[in-house]
Enzyme design. Structure first.
Site, PDB file in Angstrom:
ATOM      1  N   TYR A 196       0.825  -1.210   0.000  1.00 28.87           N
ATOM      2  CA  TYR A 196       0.000   0.000   0.000  1.00 28.87           C
ATOM      3  C   TYR A 196       0.859   1.261   0.000  1.00 28.87           C
ATOM      4  O   TYR A 196       1.591   1.542   0.950  1.00 28.87           O
ATOM      5  CB  TYR A 196      -0.943   0.012   1.208  1.00 28.87           C
ATOM      6  CG  TYR A 196      -1.889  -1.172   1.271  1.00 28.87           C
ATOM      7  CD1 TYR A 196      -2.163  -1.945   0.143  1.00 28.87           C
ATOM      8  CD2 TYR A 196      -2.507  -1.532   2.462  1.00 28.87           C
ATOM      9  CE1 TYR A 196      -3.024  -3.036   0.197  1.00 28.87           C
ATOM     10  CE2 TYR A 196      -3.375  -2.620   2.528  1.00 28.87           C
ATOM     11  CZ  TYR A 196      -3.621  -3.369   1.393  1.00 28.87           C
ATOM     12  OH  TYR A 196      -4.464  -4.446   1.455  1.00 28.87           O
ATOM     13  N   HIS A 226       0.306 -11.892   0.964  1.00 26.39           N
ATOM     14  CA  HIS A 226      -0.714 -11.077   0.283  1.00 26.39           C
ATOM     15  C   HIS A 226      -1.294 -11.816  -0.933  1.00 26.39           C
ATOM     16  O   HIS A 226      -2.487 -11.756  -1.210  1.00 26.39           O
ATOM     17  CB  HIS A 226      -0.064  -9.753  -0.141  1.00 26.39           C
ATOM     18  CG  HIS A 226      -1.004  -8.605  -0.263  1.00 26.39           C
ATOM     19  ND1 HIS A 226      -0.597  -7.302  -0.165  1.00 26.39           N
ATOM     20  CD2 HIS A 226      -2.334  -8.534  -0.489  1.00 26.39           C
ATOM     21  CE1 HIS A 226      -1.636  -6.487  -0.326  1.00 26.39           C
ATOM     22  NE2 HIS A 226      -2.697  -7.226  -0.527  1.00 26.39           N
ATOM     23  N   SER A 230     -12.712  -5.315   1.426  1.00 28.33           N
ATOM     24  CA  SER A 230     -13.666  -4.612   0.541  1.00 28.33           C
ATOM     25  C   SER A 230     -15.113  -5.004   0.853  1.00 28.33           C
ATOM     26  O   SER A 230     -15.893  -5.311  -0.057  1.00 28.33           O
ATOM     27  CB  SER A 230     -13.335  -4.862  -0.943  1.00 28.33           C
ATOM     28  OG  SER A 230     -12.032  -4.437  -1.262  1.00 28.33           O
ATOM     29  N   PRO A 231     -15.512  -4.976   2.134  1.00 24.82           N
ATOM     30  CA  PRO A 231     -16.876  -5.395   2.488  1.00 24.82           C
ATOM     31  C   PRO A 231     -17.945  -4.417   2.014  1.00 24.82           C
ATOM     32  O   PRO A 231     -19.126  -4.762   2.001  1.00 24.82           O
ATOM     33  CB  PRO A 231     -16.826  -5.453   4.030  1.00 24.82           C
ATOM     34  CG  PRO A 231     -15.781  -4.455   4.404  1.00 24.82           C
ATOM     35  CD  PRO A 231     -14.737  -4.545   3.318  1.00 24.82           C
ATOM     36  N   LEU A 232     -17.494  -3.210   1.619  1.00 29.26           N
ATOM     37  CA  LEU A 232     -18.447  -2.230   1.075  1.00 29.26           C
ATOM     38  C   LEU A 232     -18.382  -2.206  -0.446  1.00 29.26           C
ATOM     39  O   LEU A 232     -18.860  -1.248  -1.079  1.00 29.26           O
ATOM     40  CB  LEU A 232     -18.148  -0.839   1.643  1.00 29.26           C
ATOM     41  CG  LEU A 232     -18.303  -0.727   3.159  1.00 29.26           C
ATOM     42  CD1 LEU A 232     -17.815   0.627   3.667  1.00 29.26           C
ATOM     43  CD2 LEU A 232     -19.757  -0.954   3.563  1.00 29.26           C
ATOM     44  N   ARG A 234     -15.957  -1.671  -2.349  1.00 27.98           N
ATOM     45  CA  ARG A 234     -15.131  -0.537  -2.796  1.00 27.98           C
ATOM     46  C   ARG A 234     -15.980   0.713  -3.023  1.00 27.98           C
ATOM     47  O   ARG A 234     -15.814   1.438  -3.973  1.00 27.98           O
ATOM     48  CB  ARG A 234     -14.339  -0.908  -4.049  1.00 27.98           C
ATOM     49  CG  ARG A 234     -13.461  -2.150  -3.853  1.00 27.98           C
ATOM     50  CD  ARG A 234     -12.761  -2.561  -5.134  1.00 27.98           C
ATOM     51  NE  ARG A 234     -12.163  -3.882  -5.048  1.00 27.98           N
ATOM     52  CZ  ARG A 234     -10.889  -4.126  -4.725  1.00 27.98           C
ATOM     53  NH1 ARG A 234     -10.080  -3.143  -4.482  1.00 27.98           N
ATOM     54  NH2 ARG A 234     -10.426  -5.366  -4.682  1.00 27.98           N
TER      55      ARG A 234
HETATM   56  N1  LIG Z   1      -5.899  -8.606   0.809  1.00 27.36           N
HETATM   57  C1  LIG Z   1      -6.155  -7.920  -0.284  1.00 27.36           C
HETATM   58  O1  LIG Z   1      -5.799  -8.317  -1.391  1.00 27.36           O
HETATM   59  C2  LIG Z   1      -6.933  -6.638  -0.170  1.00 27.36           C
HETATM   60  C3  LIG Z   1      -7.439  -6.003  -1.329  1.00 27.36           C
HETATM   61  C4  LIG Z   1      -8.168  -4.826  -1.174  1.00 27.36           C
HETATM   62  C5  LIG Z   1      -8.370  -4.291   0.086  1.00 27.36           C
HETATM   63  N2  LIG Z   1      -7.835  -4.918   1.187  1.00 27.36           N
HETATM   64  C6  LIG Z   1      -8.015  -4.376   2.555  1.00 27.36           C
HETATM   65  O2  LIG Z   1      -9.390  -4.119   2.788  1.00 27.36           O
HETATM   66  C7  LIG Z   1      -9.565  -2.772   3.192  1.00 27.36           C
HETATM   67  C8  LIG Z   1     -10.917  -2.242   2.749  1.00 27.36           C
HETATM   68  O3  LIG Z   1     -11.138  -2.466   1.387  1.00 27.36           O
HETATM   69  P1  LIG Z   1     -11.439  -1.323   0.332  1.00 27.36           P
HETATM   70  O4  LIG Z   1     -10.989  -0.002   0.837  1.00 27.36           O
HETATM   71  O5  LIG Z   1     -10.945  -1.834  -0.965  1.00 27.36           O
HETATM   72  O6  LIG Z   1     -13.018  -1.355   0.168  1.00 27.36           O
HETATM   73  P2  LIG Z   1     -14.292  -1.011   1.044  1.00 27.36           P
HETATM   74  O7  LIG Z   1     -13.962  -0.924   2.462  1.00 27.36           O
HETATM   75  O8  LIG Z   1     -15.323  -1.956   0.570  1.00 27.36           O
HETATM   76  O9  LIG Z   1     -14.687   0.438   0.458  1.00 27.36           O
HETATM   77  C9  LIG Z   1     -13.956   1.594   0.669  1.00 27.36           C
HETATM   78  C10 LIG Z   1     -14.663   2.706  -0.071  1.00 27.36           C
HETATM   79  O10 LIG Z   1     -15.960   2.898   0.499  1.00 27.36           O
HETATM   80  C11 LIG Z   1     -16.118   4.247   0.914  1.00 27.36           C
HETATM   81  N3  LIG Z   1     -16.799   4.226   2.216  1.00 27.36           N
HETATM   82  C12 LIG Z   1     -16.373   3.648   3.363  1.00 27.36           C
HETATM   83  N4  LIG Z   1     -17.276   3.793   4.343  1.00 27.36           N
HETATM   84  C13 LIG Z   1     -18.308   4.511   3.821  1.00 27.36           C
HETATM   85  C14 LIG Z   1     -19.521   4.973   4.345  1.00 27.36           C
HETATM   86  N5  LIG Z   1     -19.890   4.718   5.608  1.00 27.36           N
HETATM   87  N6  LIG Z   1     -20.344   5.689   3.535  1.00 27.36           N
HETATM   88  C15 LIG Z   1     -19.992   5.946   2.256  1.00 27.36           C
HETATM   89  N7  LIG Z   1     -18.827   5.503   1.681  1.00 27.36           N
HETATM   90  C16 LIG Z   1     -17.991   4.794   2.465  1.00 27.36           C
HETATM   91  C17 LIG Z   1     -14.732   4.814   1.024  1.00 27.36           C
HETATM   92  O11 LIG Z   1     -14.761   6.190   0.739  1.00 27.36           O
HETATM   93  P3  LIG Z   1     -14.487   7.281   1.895  1.00 27.36           P
HETATM   94  O12 LIG Z   1     -13.000   7.354   2.024  1.00 27.36           O
HETATM   95  O13 LIG Z   1     -15.110   8.513   1.353  1.00 27.36           O
HETATM   96  O14 LIG Z   1     -15.162   6.793   3.127  1.00 27.36           O
HETATM   97  C18 LIG Z   1     -13.963   4.025  -0.033  1.00 27.36           C
HETATM   98  O15 LIG Z   1     -14.105   4.640  -1.299  1.00 27.36           O
HETATM   99  C19 LIG Z   1      -8.366  -2.049   2.587  1.00 27.36           C
HETATM  100  O16 LIG Z   1      -8.076  -0.844   3.249  1.00 27.36           O
HETATM  101  C20 LIG Z   1      -7.286  -3.057   2.774  1.00 27.36           C
HETATM  102  O17 LIG Z   1      -6.784  -2.991   4.116  1.00 27.36           O
HETATM  103  C21 LIG Z   1      -7.148  -6.075   1.067  1.00 27.36           C
END
Ligand SMILES: NC(=O)c1ccc[n+]([C@@H]2O[C@H](COP(=O)([O-])OP(=O)(O)OC[C@H]3O[C@@H](n4cnc5c(N)ncnc54)[C@H](OP(=O)(O)O)[C@@H]3O)[C@@H](O)[C@H]2O)c1
Length: 330
Positions: free
Chosen positions: A55, A122, A201-203, A205
């Site tokens: 990251y 990873h 990515s529970p939301l 993305r």
């Molecule tokens: N192991 C892997 O290969 C892998 C891959 C991807 C991700 N990850 C991990 O998973 C974590 C989370 O995944 P992610 O960031 O991809 O996806 P996510 O949590 O599904 O979604 C994040 C997005 O949702 C928005 N968001 C979050 N909370 C919100 C809310 N309450 N209301 C409106 N929008 C909201 C954020 O924007 P705002 O900033 O505006 O809130 C951001 O654009 C990452 O930080 C990382 O640590 C791991």
């Protein structure tokens, strides 16, 4: 506070994914803002911070070292190896034992800590037997540099092979209403082996949180531009599903983001979710989803509305898809 088992640790049901404090979606916040968000998260009760060598090509781990080092005892520190910036400055997947050791040393330095609580591979480097990569991680446990071992985006078969070498504490893979792949085999394997499942990515993305309506506005380098579900025509059709999901959120008296998180957490006690955010209001909204229980009717209705048959477009493009090991639906 309610807690869930996370390997040999306990965690709040909702942890913080830190990736987008450094890269991924749009323009990341300033360092000062990122530091404030990390400290706010700990103040709210978050006690799992998830980062990776990848990251921001090290920047994300540096942020944690700089801003929450003094509060190291307040959280479970999770990071990842096996995917990083190589000497040519490009992203590389490499699970060779010497590379895992090198990445761990680099991570410890950037994180300004002596030990990483949960260290994930990873991606499984398909050129290296999983037993070899996990063997290297097991050596790092023996040396006290990491405490627990995790894997990310691996199949149930690979998990079982790895678990035979060293107990695996956690599997971190994408899981949400629109990404059901872990339901094929990995969730069952985790339950069977006593491995915690960490949903990334529970939301979806941002899709499931409901505020991203126009994907043409995404920044040029936003990762979602290369994901088929976010291609404009597919996304428009997926938004029609979301409109139906919004009705369930209203009935359950919670926001769309909370509904999506409560759904993931409600699938099993064995699951921890790690949404990412750059926004202080979202940070609080997401954390409080850990206390929400959805009705049986909501689970039934959500399964009908949004699943692998109704979502349009793959989650990854072909190149990225080839890098993962998680089972695909036929
Ligand atoms: N192991 C892997 O290969 C892998 C891959 C991807 C991700 N990850 C991990 O998973 C974590 C989370 O995944 P992610 O960031 O991809 O996806 P996510 O949590 O599904 O979604 C994040 C997005 O949702 C928005 N968001 C979050 N909370 C919100 C809310 N309450 N209301 C409106 N929008 C909201 C954020 O924007 P705002 O900033 O505006 O809130 C951001 O654009 C990452 O930080 C990382 O640590 C791991």
């Amino acid at each position: 506070m309610m807690t869930r088992k996370l390997g040999s640790f306990t965690s709040a049901p909702v942890g913080l994914g830190c990736m987008n404090l450094s890269h991924a979606y749009g323009v990341p916040p300033s360092e000062k803002e990122a530091g404030e968000l990390l400290n706010n998260a700990l103040d709210l009760g978050y006690n799992l911070l998830d980062t990776a060598a990848l990251y921001g090509f090290g920047h994300n781990e540096e942020l944690l070292g700089k801003f929450v080092k003094a509060r190291r005892s307040e959280f479970v520190l999770a990071s990842k190896c096996g995917m990083f910036r190589n000497a040519e400055g490009v992203r590389e997947i490499n699970g060779h034992p010497d590379m895992i050791r090198q990445t761990c040393e680099d991570s410890l330095r950037r994180l300004q800590t002596d030990v990483i609580d949960l260290y994930y591979l990873h991606r499984w480097d398909k050129n290296v037997p999983i037993e070899e990569s996990v063997g290297a991680l097991s050596d790092l446990v023996a040396e006290g540099k990491i405490r627990d071992i995790g894997l990310s985006e691996i199949s149930a078969d690979t998990l079982r092979k790895a678990h035979a070498v060293h107990p695996i504490a956690a599997v971190q893979t994408e899981y949400s209403l629109w990404t059901r792949n872990p339901e094929i085999a990995v969730l069952d394997a985790c339950a069977d082996l006593g491995v915690t499942f960490v949903a990334f990515s529970p939301l979806a993305r941002a899709f499931l949180a409901g505020k991203l309506r126009d994907v043409s506005l995404l920044a040029e380098k936003d990762l979602r531009r290369n994901m088929p579900r976010f291609y404009p025509q597919n996304y428009a059709r997926n938004l029609q599903l979301l409109d139906q999901v919004a009705v369930v959120a209203e009935q359950e008296n919670c926001s769309l983001a909370q509904l999506a998180l409560a759904w993931v957490l409600g699938r099993s006690d064995n699951i921890v979710a790690i949404p990412g955010t750059t926004n202080l209001n979202h940070l609080e909204e997401n954390f409080s989803a850990g206390a929400i229980s959805l009705s049986d009717e909501a689970f039934t209705r959500l399964d009908q509305i949004i699943n692998q048959h109704t979502v349009v477009g793959g989650r990854y493009n072909d190149v990225t898809q080839a890098e993962i090991d998680t089972e695909e639906f036929a």
